[in-house]
Motif scaffolding. Sequence first.
Motif, PDB file in Angstrom:
ATOM      1  N   ARG A  12       0.841  -1.194   0.000  1.00 37.54           N
ATOM      2  CA  ARG A  12       0.000   0.000   0.000  1.00 37.54           C
ATOM      3  C   ARG A  12       0.875   1.243   0.000  1.00 37.54           C
ATOM      4  O   ARG A  12       1.791   1.362   0.803  1.00 37.54           O
ATOM      5  CB  ARG A  12      -0.913   0.003   1.218  1.00 37.54           C
ATOM      6  N   GLN A  27      -0.279   5.021  -1.613  1.00 38.57           N
ATOM      7  CA  GLN A  27      -1.098   6.203  -1.393  1.00 38.57           C
ATOM      8  C   GLN A  27      -2.495   5.944  -1.946  1.00 38.57           C
ATOM      9  O   GLN A  27      -2.653   5.191  -2.920  1.00 38.57           O
ATOM     10  CB  GLN A  27      -0.495   7.428  -2.092  1.00 38.57           C
ATOM     11  N   SER A  67      -0.933   4.963   4.706  1.00 38.38           N
ATOM     12  CA  SER A  67      -0.823   5.536   3.365  1.00 38.38           C
ATOM     13  C   SER A  67      -0.901   7.059   3.363  1.00 38.38           C
ATOM     14  O   SER A  67      -0.700   7.686   2.324  1.00 38.38           O
ATOM     15  CB  SER A  67      -1.920   4.969   2.449  1.00 38.38           C
ATOM     16  N   ASN A  68      -1.192   7.658   4.547  1.00 37.72           N
ATOM     17  CA  ASN A  68      -1.195   9.122   4.642  1.00 37.72           C
ATOM     18  C   ASN A  68       0.119   9.659   5.205  1.00 37.72           C
ATOM     19  O   ASN A  68       0.201  10.838   5.569  1.00 37.72           O
ATOM     20  CB  ASN A  68      -2.387   9.615   5.468  1.00 37.72           C
ATOM     21  N   THR A 108       2.876  10.236   3.619  1.00 36.74           N
ATOM     22  CA  THR A 108       3.391  11.270   2.724  1.00 36.74           C
ATOM     23  C   THR A 108       2.656  12.588   2.952  1.00 36.74           C
ATOM     24  O   THR A 108       3.248  13.676   2.883  1.00 36.74           O
ATOM     25  CB  THR A 108       3.251  10.834   1.257  1.00 36.74           C
ATOM     26  N   ASP A 109       1.349  12.499   3.249  1.00 33.89           N
ATOM     27  CA  ASP A 109       0.581  13.710   3.535  1.00 33.89           C
ATOM     28  C   ASP A 109       1.096  14.392   4.803  1.00 33.89           C
ATOM     29  O   ASP A 109       1.125  15.627   4.884  1.00 33.89           O
ATOM     30  CB  ASP A 109      -0.900  13.374   3.685  1.00 33.89           C
ATOM     31  N   GLY A 134      -5.773  14.344   1.377  1.00 34.51           N
ATOM     32  CA  GLY A 134      -4.650  13.794   0.622  1.00 34.51           C
ATOM     33  C   GLY A 134      -4.932  13.726  -0.863  1.00 34.51           C
ATOM     34  O   GLY A 134      -4.072  14.052  -1.690  1.00 34.51           O
ATOM     35  N   ARG A 166      -3.425  16.257  -4.649  1.00 35.58           N
ATOM     36  CA  ARG A 166      -2.842  15.710  -5.894  1.00 35.58           C
ATOM     37  C   ARG A 166      -3.586  16.264  -7.099  1.00 35.58           C
ATOM     38  O   ARG A 166      -4.094  15.539  -7.944  1.00 35.58           O
ATOM     39  CB  ARG A 166      -2.886  14.182  -5.885  1.00 35.58           C
TER      40      ARG A 166
END
Length: 461
Positions: free
Chosen positions: A159, A161, A365-366, A368-369, A430, A434
Amino acid sequence: MAMWGGRFTEATLAEFRDFNDSLSFDYQLALQDIAASRAWAAGLLQAGIINQQEAQQLDAGLADLAVAIEADPTLPLQTQEEDIHSWVEAQLTAKLGAVAKKLHTGRSRNDLVATDLRLWTRLNAGYVRQALLSVLRALLVFAERAGTDVMPGFTHLQRAQPVLVAHWALAYVEMFKRDLSRLDDAVARLDVCPLGCGALAGTGVAMDRHTLAQRLGFAQAAANSLDAVSDRDYVVELSAAASLCMTHLSRLSEDVIFFCSGEAAFFKLGDAISSGSSLMPQKKNPDVFELLRGKTGRVLGHLVAILHVLKGLPLAYNKDMQEDKQGFFDLMATWQQSLLVLATVLPHLAVNTEQCRRAAELGYSNATDLADYLVAKGVPFRDAHELSGALVLKASAAKVALEALPLTEMQQVSPLITDDVYAALTIEAGLAKRAALGGTAPQQVLWQLKQAQQWFDALSD
């Protein structure tokens, strides 16, 4: 009787005939051979080789033969002729007598088979093109139906993003769009007529080859007789285009197989496209996608085979080239069938919206946020990346999601974090970030979808 038997005094061995003859597969070129022969007869009339009555007899005889083939395409297999060219000539001779023997004046089976195969390829490439458009249409409908459903995106099958399901579907739209352009490019390059190039040195008849090409619907006549009779570039090009397109199809199939698994459960297979187990009553197998994935290897094998056939051939025609057909016929049929099957089954795939969202929320998966949040606070990205990783470790140790960590614990890692971090860690936040071209933000995906739909609609204008 063989078309080449004049200088031979002994009968051919049965074993040689079995090995040498090609009627068992090149009978599929019957209609193309007849079309080329009708055009050639008209050219012979124009060149003064035959008279008007003979031309009319040949054309009518060939037209009748085409009707018979359309009624029963396997008709040539009921004879012992060497190939489709000798079958057509034998049928004409039986019907018309001596006038039929004039048809082959100035031409060779070398330029005739090269022409037949181009005509067949052009026709069947059109069928493949329609099947490819059906896949694109089905993917666009799938993307539109998915709306703003979110799912986990993966790298290394881990997993990574969250992305929109529609974004996933549109990725394959891009791949198949490139496949369509490769198909069109290859067809444009094959649109050259070899007929009238003879065995290798050109015809001895004063044939207007430009008019001949136009009669057969080609854009132009081949410029060099040596190249024309031995060129199979278009077979390689289309085999390569098919191999890459099938590879894309296989990747999509692999995604769907995983997404439909019990471990993922992102997609649901409709009963109409599923099979069961003879032993395990609970099973619902994605056999159709496994078969699509498997047929990719078959197509790739045909590409490798034709490249090996051609790689050491001197100019001009060599009998090795008889091996250009069986694999290619199967490749084109498999390509078309696979695309049509995919277009048929895609509407029977449903998105498990709730499960997709739950999965998108897992695996940190958050993270990076969170790093992006720190960057917005003035932290250099490399430092933000490290701080975010430390918070992932903290959350993992506590067996909670990042957004479940108390603010006080987050501030132990970075005092710049405030309570606005929780809004930044939602899936919606998130996704919304993008929004650059090509990203998975809902408004960006909607724009991508509209652009793709407009492109698709323009194809039929």
